[in-house]
Scaffold this motif. Structure first.
Motif, PDB file in Angstrom:
ATOM      1  N   VAL A  12       0.851  -1.190   0.000  1.00 16.63           N
ATOM      2  CA  VAL A  12       0.000   0.000   0.000  1.00 16.63           C
ATOM      3  C   VAL A  12       0.885   1.237   0.000  1.00 16.63           C
ATOM      4  O   VAL A  12       1.811   1.342   0.808  1.00 16.63           O
ATOM      5  N   CYS A  13       0.596   2.163  -0.907  1.00 17.55           N
ATOM      6  CA  CYS A  13       1.300   3.446  -0.910  1.00 17.55           C
ATOM      7  C   CYS A  13       0.797   4.271   0.270  1.00 17.55           C
ATOM      8  O   CYS A  13      -0.404   4.506   0.389  1.00 17.55           O
ATOM      9  N   PRO A  14       1.685   4.702   1.147  1.00 20.50           N
ATOM     10  CA  PRO A  14       1.247   5.437   2.340  1.00 20.50           C
ATOM     11  C   PRO A  14       0.835   6.866   2.021  1.00 20.50           C
ATOM     12  O   PRO A  14       1.299   7.448   1.047  1.00 20.50           O
ATOM     13  N   GLU A  15      -0.035   7.409   2.821  1.00 25.40           N
ATOM     14  CA  GLU A  15      -0.442   8.821   2.831  1.00 25.40           C
ATOM     15  C   GLU A  15      -0.461   9.484   1.457  1.00 25.40           C
ATOM     16  O   GLU A  15       0.547   9.989   0.975  1.00 25.40           O
ATOM     17  N   LEU A  16      -1.617   9.492   0.830  1.00 27.45           N
ATOM     18  CA  LEU A  16      -1.758  10.105  -0.489  1.00 27.45           C
ATOM     19  C   LEU A  16      -1.884  11.615  -0.359  1.00 27.45           C
ATOM     20  O   LEU A  16      -2.684  12.120   0.420  1.00 27.45           O
ATOM     21  N   LYS A  17      -1.075  12.325  -1.146  1.00 26.26           N
ATOM     22  CA  LYS A  17      -1.107  13.786  -1.185  1.00 26.26           C
ATOM     23  C   LYS A  17      -1.422  14.215  -2.619  1.00 26.26           C
ATOM     24  O   LYS A  17      -1.146  13.473  -3.559  1.00 26.26           O
TER      25      LYS A  17
END
Length: 191
Positions: free
Chosen positions: A130-135
């Motif tokens: 999972v790609c962490p913390e989407l901005k």
């Protein structure tokens, strides 16, 4: 099986050359190798990365800074009745010594996307990160091998046969993600 050998498919020639360079980089003891630089024209992008189910066909997206000249755009028509938008690419990789995956990720509208996953297909199963913390905008994300989980029955890190990039729906809004420069950090001493 040779590490990082390309899948046999139409349009694999450029990828084969790229992945041959990766073999040399790993053999030379470098700690990072490029799996895909996403430097594709429209036809080559669609041959390499197949949109799945109700996902529109992928397309190249120009980059103005960082990474390469182009990235891979995956449209996310979340106003339709779909849970995710995703695309797959066939590969033949030996990631036995992988410790992490790193990629440049663009998220147009994080409120519409609950998460972005990177899957590695191996035999009858998957490794999922999972790609962490989407901005919003471009960001470089790293997914540790230790943080990835298996789904179904993967055959092992020595037999990676596909890569999947998947954006999951959070809200009923059309948006897109883009990915660039998918890399693998390696440690020749890692199991």
């Amino acid at each position: 099986m040779e590490p990082f050998s390309p899948a046999r498919r139409p349009g694999a020639r450029l990828s084969g050359l790229l992945l041959a360079v990766v073999v040399l980089a790993v053999a030379a003891g470098q700690d990072e190798a490029v799996i895909d630089d996403f430097e594709y024209g429209l036809d080559a992008a669609r041959r390499a990365w197949q949109a799945q189910q109700d996902t529109p066909p992928v397309s190249p997206m120009a980059r103005s800074a960082g990474g390469g000249r182009t990235a891979l755009r995956i449209d996310c028509p979340f106003t339709r009745n779909i849970d995710r938008a995703y695309a797959d690419r066939g590969v033949k990789l030996d990631l036995t010594h992988a410790v992490a995956l790193t990629l440049d990720l663009y998220v147009e509208s994080p409120p519409a996307v609950s998460r972005v996953n990177v899957y590695l297909r191996s035999g009858e199963g998957w490794y999922c990160g999972v790609c962490p913390e989407l901005k919003p905008g471009w960001q470089t994300v790293s997914i540790s091998r230790a943080g990835m989980h298996s789904e179904e029955r993967p055959a092992g890190w020595h037999r990676i046969e596909g890569v999947r990039i998947s954006a999951w729906k959070r809200a009923d809004a059309d948006t897109f993600i883009a990915v660039d420069v998918l890399r693998c950090r390696v440690d020749p001493g890692a199991p």
